[in-house]
Design an enzyme around this catalytic site. Structure first.
Site, mmCIF file in Angstrom:
data_model
loop_
_atom_site.group_PDB
_atom_site.id
_atom_site.type_symbol
_atom_site.label_atom_id
_atom_site.label_comp_id
_atom_site.label_asym_id
_atom_site.label_seq_id
_atom_site.Cartn_x
_atom_site.Cartn_y
_atom_site.Cartn_z
ATOM 1 N N LYS A 45 10.440 43.285 97.955
ATOM 2 C CA LYS A 45 11.772 43.736 98.373
ATOM 3 C C LYS A 45 11.673 44.299 99.797
ATOM 4 C CE LYS A 45 15.194 46.982 96.617
ATOM 5 N NZ LYS A 45 16.230 46.128 97.162
ATOM 6 N N ALA A 46 12.790 44.248 100.524
ATOM 7 C CA ALA A 46 12.785 44.696 101.921
ATOM 8 C C ALA A 46 12.279 46.133 102.074
ATOM 9 C CB ALA A 46 14.206 44.614 102.481
ATOM 10 N N ALA A 70 25.609 43.116 97.545
ATOM 11 C CA ALA A 70 25.603 43.893 98.789
ATOM 12 C C ALA A 70 24.787 45.154 98.499
ATOM 13 C CB ALA A 70 27.022 44.241 99.208
ATOM 14 N N CYS A 130 19.939 39.994 106.853
ATOM 15 C CA CYS A 130 20.661 40.611 105.745
ATOM 16 C C CYS A 130 22.121 40.809 106.129
ATOM 17 C CB CYS A 130 20.047 41.938 105.340
ATOM 18 S SG CYS A 130 20.821 42.533 103.833
ATOM 19 N N ILE A 191 16.786 29.889 102.916
ATOM 20 C CA ILE A 191 17.789 30.664 103.616
ATOM 21 C C ILE A 191 18.076 31.991 102.900
ATOM 22 C CG2 ILE A 191 19.006 28.699 104.656
ATOM 23 C CD1 ILE A 191 21.062 28.876 102.359
ATOM 24 N N THR A 193 21.285 34.782 101.936
ATOM 25 C CA THR A 193 22.563 34.546 101.266
ATOM 26 C C THR A 193 23.682 34.209 102.258
ATOM 27 O OG1 THR A 193 22.940 36.913 101.371
ATOM 28 C CG2 THR A 193 22.006 36.053 99.338
HETATM 29 C C1 FMN Z 1 20.178 41.109 94.519
HETATM 30 C C2 FMN Z 1 19.571 40.456 95.738
HETATM 31 C C3 FMN Z 1 18.836 41.217 96.642
HETATM 32 C C4 FMN Z 1 18.258 40.625 97.774
HETATM 33 N N1 FMN Z 1 17.533 41.386 98.629
HETATM 34 C C5 FMN Z 1 16.916 40.796 99.693
HETATM 35 C C6 FMN Z 1 16.057 41.560 100.542
HETATM 36 O O1 FMN Z 1 15.817 42.754 100.314
HETATM 37 N N2 FMN Z 1 15.507 40.929 101.622
HETATM 38 C C7 FMN Z 1 15.740 39.599 101.883
HETATM 39 O O2 FMN Z 1 15.200 39.077 102.874
HETATM 40 N N3 FMN Z 1 16.505 38.843 101.060
HETATM 41 C C8 FMN Z 1 17.093 39.403 99.979
HETATM 42 N N4 FMN Z 1 17.854 38.638 99.138
HETATM 43 C C9 FMN Z 1 18.012 37.187 99.400
HETATM 44 C C10 FMN Z 1 17.036 36.367 98.557
HETATM 45 O O3 FMN Z 1 15.695 36.679 98.869
HETATM 46 C C11 FMN Z 1 17.256 34.841 98.760
HETATM 47 O O4 FMN Z 1 17.047 34.516 100.114
HETATM 48 C C12 FMN Z 1 18.657 34.392 98.374
HETATM 49 O O5 FMN Z 1 19.122 35.080 97.230
HETATM 50 C C13 FMN Z 1 18.736 32.881 98.105
HETATM 51 O O6 FMN Z 1 17.930 32.490 97.025
HETATM 52 P P1 FMN Z 1 18.502 32.330 95.507
HETATM 53 O O7 FMN Z 1 19.747 31.477 95.604
HETATM 54 O O8 FMN Z 1 17.378 31.659 94.748
HETATM 55 O O9 FMN Z 1 18.813 33.686 95.024
HETATM 56 C C14 FMN Z 1 18.440 39.215 98.002
HETATM 57 C C15 FMN Z 1 19.177 38.457 97.083
HETATM 58 C C16 FMN Z 1 19.741 39.051 95.959
HETATM 59 C C17 FMN Z 1 20.514 38.187 94.990
#
Ligand code: FMN
Length: 306
Positions: A45-46, A70, A130, A191, A193
């Site tokens: 996690k970040a 968010a 982010c 990518i 979100t």
């Molecule tokens: C609840 C949640 C928290 C996330 N937190 C981070 C984060 O802390 N740092 C980051 O680079 N991406 C974060 N992401 C993005 C994910 O790492 C990922 O890039 C994105 O969700 C696309 O992949 P997925 O469709 O398989 O979820 C987060 C996504 C979700 C759903």
């Protein structure tokens, strides 16, 4: 036997599957379900310079086509993460990738330098993308010059390989990729979100306290595949692909588009066993489509532009 191994800058992966940042915490909860050492790697996690409490709740909402979040980079701060979480993850036989975030270039440098001091972090994933934090995040991720600048400064602050995580919320993803490659990025992660929103008809208000959030899950996979495919044609650094992976065919699709490894995000919330299941399924799917190894499939779906 199908060879799942992949070598990337700083990372020797026994298979190409890793949980995506923010969707796996620091692995503790998942370690009750399976041996984390099965994973190709883990992306934490970040981490920010000091503790962050994140955005107000509600900060997660389901939609008919994916999940909106968010969270706002809630985390205990880099020092605590190193002290307890990296220490915990280092008990498992897999590389650790630290996701680095910040509001200023100085904060990114501080976090990167701190991870550089540890012996258990193998690479950095630079979170310039982010969409849910008010200061910093979005500008770094959408402006090629700022993205290049933060990449350069983080490279100077640490010896670890840097994978820059790109935002899809731009009109020209290739320009972003080229800018960070020129600035010294060792790899790309893509990518993050897509910016989205949901309004509740009964309250007539946005469902998220932050109003907008990041859309993830299967709805974004075609966009992620297109972006990985386009970027692969134009850069020579490796790509960790992600966005909407839920089954082993999705993993193969990312490999064919040009990703060298694949991260799984939202699917972990639906099925905590998804990563080990994908690792077990991948050899069958590779064999089914005529590949002897993961390496063999990388970029095979990508035909060069004229
Ligand atoms: C609840 C949640 C928290 C996330 N937190 C981070 C984060 O802390 N740092 C980051 O680079 N991406 C974060 N992401 C993005 C994910 O790492 C990922 O890039 C994105 O969700 C696309 O992949 P997925 O469709 O398989 O979820 C987060 C996504 C979700 C759903």
């Amino acid at each position: 036997m199908t060879n799942l191994a992949v070598d990337l800058p700083g990372l020797r992966l026994k298979n190409p599957i890793m949980p995506a940042s923010g969707c796996f915490g620091f692995g503790r909860e998942y370690s009750d379900f399976y041996d984390l050492g099965k994973l190709g790697a883990v992306i934490m996690k970040a981490a920010t310079g000091s503790e962050r409490f994140g955005n107000n709740t509600p900060r997660v909402a389901e939609t008919a086509s994916g999940m909106l979040n968010a969270i706002g980079l809630q985390n205990p701060g880099v020092d605590k993460i190193i002290e307890s979480e990296v220490d915990f993850l280092s008990n498992y036989d897999m590389p650790i990738i630290a996701n680095v975030a910040g509001s200023t270039i100085g904060e990114y440098e501080k976090v990167a330098a701190a991870f550089n001091q540890t012996k258990h972090v193998h690479a950095l994933e630079l979170n310039i993308s982010c969409p849910n934090v008010k200061e910093g995040g979005i500008q770094f991720g959408t402006d090629p010059n700022m993205a290049a600048n933060v990449t350069k400064m983080v490279k100077q602050a640490s010896n670890l390989p840097v994978y820059v995580k790109l935002s899809p919320n731009v009109s020209d993803i290739v320009a972003m990729a080229k800018a960070v490659e020129a600035a010294g990025a060792d790899g790309l992660s893509m990518i993050n979100t897509l910016s989205g929103m949901k309004i509740d008809p009964s309250s007539k208000r946005p469902l998220l306290a932050n109003k907008t959030g990041g859309l993830s899950g299967p709805a974004i996979k075609p966009i992620a595949i297109r972006m990985v495919y386009e970027v692969k044609q134009q850069v020579s650094i490796p790509i960790i692909g992600m966005g909407g992976v839920t089954n082993a065919e999705d993993v193969l699709e990312f490999l064919l588009a040009g990703a060298s490894a694949v991260a799984v995000g939202t699917a972990n919330f639906q099925n905590p066993f998804i990563c080990p299941e994908l690792i077990d399924e991948l050899p069958k799917i590779l064999t089914k489509y005529g590949f002897l190894s993961v390496q063999d499939a990388i970029g095979k779906g990508a035909i060069l532009y004229e």
